[in-house]
Scaffold this active site. Structure first.
Site, short mmCIF file in Angstrom:
data_model
loop_
_atom_site.label_atom_id
_atom_site.label_comp_id
_atom_site.label_asym_id
_atom_site.label_seq_id
_atom_site.Cartn_x
_atom_site.Cartn_y
_atom_site.Cartn_z
N LYS A 183 0.85 -1.19 0.00
CA LYS A 183 0.00 0.00 0.00
C LYS A 183 0.89 1.24 0.00
O LYS A 183 1.91 1.27 0.69
CB LYS A 183 -0.90 -0.03 1.24
CG LYS A 183 -1.98 1.05 1.28
CD LYS A 183 -2.87 0.88 2.52
CE LYS A 183 -4.02 1.88 2.54
NZ LYS A 183 -4.88 1.69 3.73
N SER A 228 -9.80 1.45 2.65
CA SER A 228 -8.96 2.26 1.79
C SER A 228 -7.86 1.45 1.09
O SER A 228 -7.28 1.93 0.11
CB SER A 228 -8.29 3.37 2.62
OG SER A 228 -7.40 2.81 3.57
N SER A 247 -9.95 -0.76 6.91
CA SER A 247 -9.33 -0.52 5.60
C SER A 247 -8.63 -1.72 4.98
O SER A 247 -8.36 -1.72 3.79
CB SER A 247 -8.35 0.64 5.69
OG SER A 247 -9.06 1.86 5.63
#
Ligand SMILES: [Zn+2]
Lengths: 481, 468
Positions: free
Chosen positions: A77, A152, A176
């Protein structure tokens, strides 16, 4: 070559010489090239991956010691720092930020010969549930590209489920990791707070967030946890897990385990398909010898409000450093008086981040803190008490990961309030520091449904055992893309 | 009644590293922006790593100032935008959600007056702004982050002072205490800074900031009292405000920025877990705490019969008391104290001179012992001291090279005495009738030996030769 194998299978194949790391990585890069235009999981791809894989193959051939990953391609990420590569948080604000150091999880994975195949998309600064708030455009759900992949850590989930990598690291502040895992049909796991170092993870709400793996199987998550967990002098909030082996005994089953079904997480607004899947999960667990019983957690209904108040407060403070004085994007600061400079330099934040920063300036401010921030802290502590009480009676708590099915891109982006309700089942684990995992469990008209299990603090090993047992009861389709 | 309160900031300069990273705590002498790292620059993804030694040192300060010390301490974020603050928040401590600062209420005696301490907190120093350009139009601001993250202890007092002199006396005592504890070096530039709040009878509280030195603090307080009294006498209202000390004009100036209206949105720093300071740690710190200035003073008086005045001077300055402790013995203590207070002090009265001098406690011990044994006279010892400070040579070499040794050879001295007796027949006769006057003859011998004759031996030999 089969790109769809699990991490543990990959390791076995390379170890035994059935496949080479170079071939696998090359095929993975080819796959990214073929599908990522449609999916947009990646923000940047590692140009040196093939060279790195070649080095691993050399080590394997020459009989040298090879790290546990054997060149396994992992996506990261884009809020986790990798030295000398761009770490943007999917924000214009950090568009040109090159991290001068490795996050602790990156250091650990490098020692195990992992290959970071690329940095993946996310909601800007991890604020969002759909990856639509990325400054560089949304990611798409590989099960149906008209749909959001969740967020996310959307890029992480997309890249794993669409076979653009074997595993991914995301971060979980209020779901997330688990939310996109559920929407994309991967395993997504948020460990106990403090189990994995946050050093090098760009903070959003530092008191509740954790880095977590997204993988094809529960075993793969345990395998990843073995490598990245443990006490870190660079993060004072980490705990000593005494090098626990989370893979050993993962087949122990769940016979005799008591599981609480959280009533408030299956209430109004739940999708009928999700409800059916959850009931199915319960009966499967019972057939494995678990004892399931409903439990009511009164504070859950306040959890989302408390979550947004606390995260906005921390975000307002954590994101204050982005004033473009020391790093950031190209913006000349000469000729400004400081205050006007600041307001100008900080205009590069996107709409959702701006919204939360404004909220974060308000809820803890003098005159309002008592009504909002301090009240939210009270909810957090009461919720923790309630959960701790529940874990005296139950070994595990169960709910659907998200009460609704994945929705279409653009469908809810202008409706922040309805998006917030998507958080209802996931934020409790963050507010209380408990470990939680989402397991792919069902598929409704081509859209995935995940089931969430939660355990008491430091019971990560038992959580993974239970998740593995539940995972064994289902057989799910693969992404057809 | 005039009420003055202080907020004193003291850097823990004797620590090896900053409060949350491994950069140097004492940044002096380094190139601009050399003493920085991802943590103290607040780079994305960096986390504070608490310097446990700083917590201990701050606790020691709290104990030495008789403050309560809680069992658990916490850190908070103070949020505000300023270019010297890399994270745009400062990690500090707070007592509004319970006593979680490193020190609670305490007190310090200044003469007979008790000054109450409100609290002591451990926090990070910001960076430093440097202004360049002649006029405000072309002025530019540069930032040096070398100081950012330096461990800082803030000591807040109650408004217990009534005069600028009390403020000065307190600050002197406080810097002596902090230096004696070995936690800080208050003589380093910028290591100790203070803000003051001043109010006179019937007036509102005025805060004065930006005071560069303790010397200026006294002046600033004095100016502010005069300003407020002048307003009061003209029946002009004294408003609550923050004023800055104008270093050039030596006056206080109203700040245009409304600092008192800033909302710092304090909340717990989640990256640093609560720190437990259990009773065992406190007991250990207490036992390791250096002897206090007052106890040293008492000991010097009672054990070595040193006068209270000398003991006071000796004990309150760590440099001198360390020298004394390292060089004195049961028998030479008074002599050591004497050398320090009458000869040495005038020579090493500044930090620069101390650093430049090559003088050690071994030198001091040799000097005192040699005076006592008559190897060197008090007079010559002063010359020897000068030479040692300059060169660092040992005493024997200095005596040899400068020919400072006492004439203690009996036959040599007898010869000189015979000469004096033959030259001073009148004085000899006088001495025979009035032995008190023999000192004149001793003086003559000293003259001839350039002060190197052993005074007691000279007296003995003189008496013998004259026959009294
Ligand atoms: Zn540093």
């Amino acid at each position: 070559m089969n790109l769809k194998i699990s991490a543990l299978d990959y390791v076995q194949e390379v170890k035994t010489g059935n496949i080479s790391a170079e071939d696998f990585v090359a095929k993975t890069l080819e796959r990214i090239k073929n599908v990522d235009d449609a999916l947009h999981a990646f923000l940047s791809v590692n140009e040196d991956a093939i060279t790195q894989a070649r080095e691993i193959d050399k080590k394997v051939k020459s009989g040298k010691k090879v790290g546990d990953c054997f060149g396994m391609p992992i996506s990261i990420k884009d809020n986790i720092c990798i030295k000398d590569s761009k770490t943007t948080c999917a924000s214009k604000m950090l568009e040109n930020f090159v991290a001068p150091y490795d996050a602790t999880v990156i250091t650990k994975l490098k020692q195990q010969d992992a290959i970071f195949i690329g940095k993946v998309n996310m909601d800007e600064f991890a604020m969002g549930l759909t990856t639509e708030f990325s400054a560089f455009g949304p990611s798409k759900n590989p099960w149906n590209t008209d749909y959001v992949p969740g967020g996310s850590s959307g890029g992480s989930a997309v890249s794993v489920s669409a076979f653009e990598c074997i595993a991914s690291l995301g971060s979980d502040t209020g779901g997330s990791v688990r939310n996109p895992a559920s929407f994309c049909s991967t395993v997504g796991y948020k460990p106990t707070y403090g189990l994995i170092s946050r050093f090098g993870l760009i903070s959003y709400a530092n008191s509740i967030e954790q880095i977590g793996p997204l993988t094809r199987t529960v075993k793969d998550s345990a395998f990843m946890l073995n490598m990245i967990s443990g006490i870190d002098p660079n993060d004072n909030t980490t705990i000593d897990n005494k090098n626990e082996d989370y893979l050993s005994g993962i087949d122990s089953g769940i016979e005799g385990k008591k599981i609480g079904i959280i009533k408030e997480m299956m209430g109004d607004g739940i999708d009928p398909a999700v409800l059916t899947a959850t009931k199915d999960a319960i009966s499967k667990l019972e057939s494995l010898g678990a004892i399931c019983e409903e439990i009511s957690l009164d504070m859950v209904k306040y959890s989302v409000a408390a979550y947004y108040t606390i995260t906005a407060t921390e975000a307002g403070s954590n994101l204050a450093r982005y004033d473009n004085l020391r790093y950031g994007y190209d913006f000349s600061l000469e000729g400004y008086e400081f205050n006007s400079y600041i307001s100008k330099a900080r205009r590069n934040f996107g709409p959702e981040v701006t919204r939360r920063i404004i909220l974060g300036g308000f809820v803890p401010s003098a005159g309002h803190a008592g009504k909002y921030f301090l009240k939210a802290l009270k909810v957090k502590s009461k919720l923790t008490k309630e959960i701790n009480e529940a874990f005296k009676k139950f070994d595990l708590l169960l709910s659907p990961t998200v009460p609704i099915l994945p929705f279409k891109l653009g469908e809810k982006i202008d409706d922040p309030i309805s998006l917030f309700l998507v958080d209802i089942n996931t934020v409790t684990a963050n507010l209380t520091g408990k470990p939680a995992i989402s397991i792919p469990f069902a598929n409704s008209n081509g859209l995935p449904i995940g089931i969430q299990l939660m355990a008491n603090s430091y019971q990560d090993k038992h959580l993974l055992q239970a998740a593995h047992a539940l995972e064994q009861t289902v057989s799910l389709p693969e992404v057809s893309l | 009644m005039t009420m003055i309160g202080l907020e004193i900031h003291c850097q823990l300069t004797n620590l090896n590293s900053k409060l949350f990273c491994s950069c140097k705590a004492n940044y002096r002498g380094l190139e601009i922006n050399e003493n920085i790292c991802p943590i103290c620059m607040g780079l994305p993804g960096s986390l504070p790593r608490l310097n446990q030694e700083a917590v201990k040192k701050a606790t020691i300060i709290a104990m030495a100032l008789n403050c309560s010390t809680p069992e658990k301490i916490a850190f908070f974020r103070k949020n505000y935008f300023y270019p010297d603050s890399p994270k745009n928040f400062q990690i500090t401590q707070l007592n509004i959600y319970g006593d979680t600062s490193v020190g609670g209420t305490g007190s310090v005696m200044v003469g007979d007056k008790k000054i109450n301490i409100t609290r002591i907190q451990l926090e990070e120093d910001p960076g430093r702004l440097i202004y360049e350009g002649s006029s405000s139009k072309n002025q530019i601001t540069l930032v040096d982050y070398n100081r950012a993250g330096t461990p800082l202890v803030e000591i807040v007092t109650e408004p217990d002072f009534e005069t600028p002199k009390e403020v000065r006396d307190f600050l002197n005592i406080l810097s002596d205490i902090l230096a004696n504890l070995g936690v800080a070096d208050p003589s380093l530039e910028g290591a100790m800074r203070a803000d003051a709040n001043v109010s006179i009878k019937g007036g509102k509280k005025v805060e004065i900031k930006n005071i560069g030195s303790f010397h200026d603090l006294e002046k600033a307080v004095h100016f502010e009292i005069t300003r407020q009294e002048s307003l009061h006498s003209r029946e002009i209202e004294i408003i609550q405000e923050t004023r800055h000390w104008d270093d050039k004009r030596k006056i206080t100036v109203s700040s245009r920025s409304k600092e008192e209206e800033l909302d710092y949105r304090y909340f717990l720093e989640g990256d640093i877990p609560w720190v437990t300071i259990d009773p065992e740690i406190k007991t250990k710190l207490n036992s390791e705490m250096p002897e206090s200035i007052s106890s040293k003073k008492e000991r010097y008086v009672s054990k070595y019969n040193i006068t209270a005045q000398v003991a006071d001077v000796l004990s309150s300055d760590k440099y001198y008391s360390d020298l004394f402790e390292e060089s004195h013995t049961e028998s030479n203590a008074k002599e050591v104290a004497n050398i320090i207070t009458t000869d040495l002090m005038g020579l090493v009265d500044t930090r620069e001179k101390r650093e430049a001098s090559k003088f050690t406690s071994t030198h001091l011990k040799e000097l005192a012992d040699s005076i006592q044994s008559g190897r060197i006279s008090r007079n010559s010892s002063k010359n020897a001291l000068h030479e040692i400070l300059k060169t660092g040579k040992n005493l024997a070499t200095v005596i040899e090279e400068l020919d400072l040794g006492n004439v203690s050879d009996e036959s040599e001295l007898s010869g000189i005495i015979s000469q004096v007796i033959s030259e001073e027949s009148q004085a000899v006769e006088q001495a025979k009738s009035n032995p008190q006057t023999i000192n004149y003859l001793v003086g003559k011998v000293m003259q001839k030996t350039k002060g190197k004759a052993d005074p007691s031996l000279t007296l003995d030999l003189l008496k013998k030769q004259i026959g009294i």
